[in-house]
Design an enzyme around this catalytic site. Structure first.
Site, short mmCIF file in Angstrom:
data_model
loop_
_atom_site.label_atom_id
_atom_site.label_comp_id
_atom_site.label_asym_id
_atom_site.label_seq_id
_atom_site.Cartn_x
_atom_site.Cartn_y
_atom_site.Cartn_z
N VAL A 123 0.84 -1.20 0.00
CA VAL A 123 0.00 0.00 0.00
C VAL A 123 0.88 1.25 0.00
O VAL A 123 0.59 2.23 -0.70
CB VAL A 123 -0.94 0.00 1.22
CG1 VAL A 123 -1.68 1.33 1.35
CG2 VAL A 123 -1.94 -1.15 1.12
N THR A 124 1.96 1.23 0.76
CA THR A 124 2.88 2.37 0.80
C THR A 124 3.47 2.65 -0.57
O THR A 124 3.51 3.81 -1.02
CB THR A 124 4.03 2.08 1.79
OG1 THR A 124 3.50 1.79 3.08
CG2 THR A 124 4.96 3.29 1.90
N ASP A 130 8.18 3.96 5.03
CA ASP A 130 7.13 4.98 5.02
C ASP A 130 7.74 6.38 5.01
O ASP A 130 7.32 7.25 4.23
CB ASP A 130 6.24 4.81 6.25
CG ASP A 130 5.03 5.72 6.21
OD1 ASP A 130 4.19 5.56 5.30
OD2 ASP A 130 4.91 6.59 7.09
N ASP A 181 7.55 9.02 1.92
CA ASP A 181 6.91 10.32 2.18
C ASP A 181 7.70 11.44 1.52
O ASP A 181 7.13 12.38 0.96
CB ASP A 181 6.81 10.59 3.68
CG ASP A 181 5.65 9.86 4.34
OD1 ASP A 181 4.81 9.30 3.61
OD2 ASP A 181 5.59 9.86 5.58
#
Length: 203
Positions: free
Chosen positions: A31-32, A87, A91
């Site tokens: 998903v990341t 993550d 980002d």
């Protein structure tokens, strides 16, 4: 930072989605990665083409993956250093894509060099804000202070980009990016000052 109650509300909304994805065998890391690819595609393809509104909608649909993957990790009991590292790293990729896309729009079809320049400045300062905190934590210090956190910078940029795509004069987007750049610079100063105080106490 975003209001704690708002974060709690969005967590409640997306928890069923996270559980459904886990039940389907999807991993938080997947998903990341998919979220980052979606944000990057919207920012680096749609923005430079002049599709600020649709690009913002497309990006927004994938931005929530940053919340969903965390919920999934907690639900599955797989939170750990790798997930946190991945993550945080992705980002930065998402942030860079958004501001780079706006910069390309400003210097390209948008014909707004002020937007292009300020978006590039926001990109550089945003990376510096994150680096200062990461370096401080690597040294065993803390630097989680400042007036310009990632979420606020991203939300402000996307909202104004979307409104510009709907006809808002680009001067408002330029002004917002200017304020974000200034706030990021202040945040860097706040974090450097916080680290300096900690090192002085330790000495």
């Amino acid at each position: 930072m975003l209001d704690r109650h708002a974060r709690g509300a969005t967590t409640r909304v997306f928890t069923p989605v996270a559980r459904a994805l886990l039940h389907a065998g999807v991993s938080p890391d997947a998903v990341t990665v998919v979220g980052t690819l979606g944000v990057s595609l919207g920012a680096l393809v749609l923005f430079p083409l002049g599709e600020l509104f649709w690009g913002t909608l497309f990006i927004t649909a994938f931005v929530f993956s940053d919340l969903v993957d965390g919920i999934m990790a907690r639900e599955a009991g797989t939170t750990g250093r790798w997930g946190a590292f991945l993550d945080s790293t992705l980002d930065r990729v998402q942030d860079a894509a958004v501001f780079l896309g706006l910069s390309l729009w400003g210097f390209g079809v948008g014909g707004e060099p002020a937007v292009g320049t300020l978006a590039a400045v926001c990109l550089a300062l945003g990376m510096l804000v994150s680096y200062v905190r990461a370096k401080a934590e690597a040294l065993g210090l803390t630097a989680n202070v400042g007036i310009a956190e990632r979420a606020e910078r991203l939300v402000a940029a996307l909202v104004l980009a979307g409104l510009t795509g709907l006809g808002l004069p680009p001067a408002f987007l330029a002004a917002t990016l200017g304020l974000l750049a200034a706030a990021s610079l202040v945040t860097v100063g706040q974090r450097v000052s916080a680290v300096r105080r900690q090192t002085r106490r330790a000495a």
